[in-house]
Design a protein around this motif. Structure first.
Motif, PDB file in Angstrom:
ATOM      1  N   GLY A   1       3.070   1.497  11.277  1.00 44.90           N
ATOM      2  CA  GLY A   1       2.720   1.252   9.881  1.00 44.90           C
ATOM      3  C   GLY A   1       1.378   1.850   9.521  1.00 44.90           C
ATOM      4  O   GLY A   1       1.208   2.441   8.452  1.00 44.90           O
ATOM      5  N   CYS A   2       0.398   1.733  10.415  1.00 41.72           N
ATOM      6  CA  CYS A   2      -0.932   2.292  10.185  1.00 41.72           C
ATOM      7  C   CYS A   2      -0.919   3.816  10.190  1.00 41.72           C
ATOM      8  O   CYS A   2      -1.628   4.447   9.399  1.00 41.72           O
ATOM      9  N   LEU A   3      -0.125   4.396  11.068  1.00 39.85           N
ATOM     10  CA  LEU A   3      -0.060   5.865  11.130  1.00 39.85           C
ATOM     11  C   LEU A   3       0.506   6.435   9.832  1.00 39.85           C
ATOM     12  O   LEU A   3       0.017   7.454   9.322  1.00 39.85           O
ATOM     13  N   MET A   4       1.537   5.782   9.294  1.00 42.83           N
ATOM     14  CA  MET A   4       2.091   6.251   8.025  1.00 42.83           C
ATOM     15  C   MET A   4       1.102   6.014   6.887  1.00 42.83           C
ATOM     16  O   MET A   4       0.977   6.844   5.977  1.00 42.83           O
ATOM     17  N   LEU A   5       0.381   4.902   6.949  1.00 39.99           N
ATOM     18  CA  LEU A   5      -0.643   4.643   5.935  1.00 39.99           C
ATOM     19  C   LEU A   5      -1.759   5.680   6.029  1.00 39.99           C
ATOM     20  O   LEU A   5      -2.300   6.115   5.012  1.00 39.99           O
ATOM     21  N   MET A   6      -2.076   6.106   7.254  1.00 39.57           N
ATOM     22  CA  MET A   6      -3.103   7.119   7.447  1.00 39.57           C
ATOM     23  C   MET A   6      -2.692   8.438   6.795  1.00 39.57           C
ATOM     24  O   MET A   6      -3.528   9.140   6.204  1.00 39.57           O
ATOM     25  N   ILE A   7      -1.408   8.783   6.873  1.00 39.46           N
ATOM     26  CA  ILE A   7      -0.905   9.995   6.217  1.00 39.46           C
ATOM     27  C   ILE A   7      -1.131   9.896   4.711  1.00 39.46           C
ATOM     28  O   ILE A   7      -1.590  10.848   4.069  1.00 39.46           O
ATOM     29  N   LEU A   8      -0.833   8.733   4.145  1.00 38.41           N
ATOM     30  CA  LEU A   8      -1.030   8.528   2.709  1.00 38.41           C
ATOM     31  C   LEU A   8      -2.506   8.577   2.334  1.00 38.41           C
ATOM     32  O   LEU A   8      -2.867   9.103   1.274  1.00 38.41           O
TER      33      LEU A   8
ATOM     34  N   PHE B   1       0.822  -1.211   0.000  1.00 41.25           N
ATOM     35  CA  PHE B   1       0.000   0.000   0.000  1.00 41.25           C
ATOM     36  C   PHE B   1       0.857   1.262   0.000  1.00 41.25           C
ATOM     37  O   PHE B   1       0.468   2.274  -0.602  1.00 41.25           O
ATOM     38  N   TYR B   2       2.032   1.226   0.638  1.00 44.40           N
ATOM     39  CA  TYR B   2       2.947   2.375   0.535  1.00 44.40           C
ATOM     40  C   TYR B   2       3.325   2.596  -0.928  1.00 44.40           C
ATOM     41  O   TYR B   2       3.380   3.736  -1.401  1.00 44.40           O
ATOM     42  N   TRP B   3       3.624   1.501  -1.628  1.00 44.07           N
ATOM     43  CA  TRP B   3       3.992   1.589  -3.044  1.00 44.07           C
ATOM     44  C   TRP B   3       2.824   2.108  -3.880  1.00 44.07           C
ATOM     45  O   TRP B   3       2.995   3.011  -4.703  1.00 44.07           O
TER      46      TRP B   3
END
Length: 215
Positions: A126-133, A79-81
C-alpha cells in the motif's frame, strides 16, 4: 516506551484532534467541493484513534484487527482516491491501485504470518503504491503554472505530510519484526514515526488555513 515517546504519542493524539477540529471550522469553505471529504476523513480518523485509545474500556475488541482491517485500509483507499481520482484526475488509476491493495489481503492471510501490530505485506504494498502517487503529484506540482503559488496549494501540504509519515516510516513497518531485535534502532524509527505523524497532521491543518479550494 520511554517518557519522551509517551509525550510524543500524546502530542500526536492531540494534534490529530486539532486537525479534525480545524477541518470542522473551515468546513464552510469545503462543503461544496470534494475537499469536504478530507474533513470527514480527518474526523473519522480521530474518532478511530479515540476508540483505539479508550474503546477497550467499554467493549471487548481486537485492537490490531481493528486497525489492520478497518483503519489502515480506509487511510490508503482515501489517499488513492484523493491523489489519483481527484488531484491527478486519473480515476482508472484509483480503481486499479485500490483493487491491487484489497487483493493483497488474500496472500497476506494465507502465506504470511500475521504481525502482532501491523500486516506488513499489504501495508508495504500500500505504501509503495502511495509513493508512486506522491512522486506523480510532486511532478504535477513542479510542472504546474501555479508553482509560484505553492503556498496556497492544499495538495502541497498534504503531499509533504504524506511523504514524511507514510513514505518515511515505510522501512519501520516493513521490517518491524526484524528491528525489534535492535532496540536502539527501533527506538530511533519509532521516534521518527511519532514526530513525522505530528508534523503530518500540522500540515493537514495548515492546508485548511492557507490552502485554496481550487487547488
Amino acid at each position: 516506551m520511554t517518557e519522551f515517546q509517551k509525550v510524543l504519542q500524546n502530542s500526536l493524539f492531540l494534534v490529530e484532534g486539532l486537525a479534525a477540529f480545524i477541518s470542522i471550522l473551515y468546513y464552510r469553505r469545503a462543503k461544496d467541493h470534494y475537499w469536504k471529504y478530507f474533513s470527514f476523513y480527518l474526523i473519522l480518523m480521530f474518532f478511530c484513534e479515540l476508540f483505539g485509545k479508550w474503546g477497550g474500556n467499554f467493549v471487548e475488541y481486537n485492537k490490531p484487527k481493528f486497525f489492520n482491517y478497518f483503519v489502515i485500509p480506509i487511510e490508503f483507499l482515501f489517499f488513492y482516491w484523493l491523489y489519483a481520482a481527484k488531484s491527478l484526475k486519473r480515476p482508472k488509476l484509483f480503481y486499479i491501485m485500490s483493487s491491487i491493495y484489497l487483493l493483497s489481503f488474500i496472500p497476506n492471510e494465507f502465506y504470511f504470518v500475521p504481525r502482532k501490530i501491523i500486516l506488513s505485506f499489504n501495508y508495504t504494498l500500500g505504501c509503495l503504491m502511495l509513493m508512486i502517487l506522491v512522486i506523480m503529484e510532486y511532478y504535477r506540482q513542479v510542472n504546474s503554472s501555479d508553482i509560484l503559488n505553492f503556498s496556497k496549494n492544499k495538495m502541497f501540504y498534504i503531499n509533504l505530510g504524506v511523504t514524511l509519515f507514510y513514505i518515511g516510516t515505510l522501512p519501520f513497518w516493513a521490517f518491524f519484526s526484524l528491528l525489534t531485535k535492535y532496540m536502539e534502532l527501533w527506538n530511533i524509527y519509532f521516534n521518527y514515526f511519532l514526530i513525522s505523524g505530528i508534523i503530518m497532521y500540522i500540515l493537514f491543518s495548515v492546508s485548511f488555513i492557507w490552502g485554496k479550494q481550487s487547488s
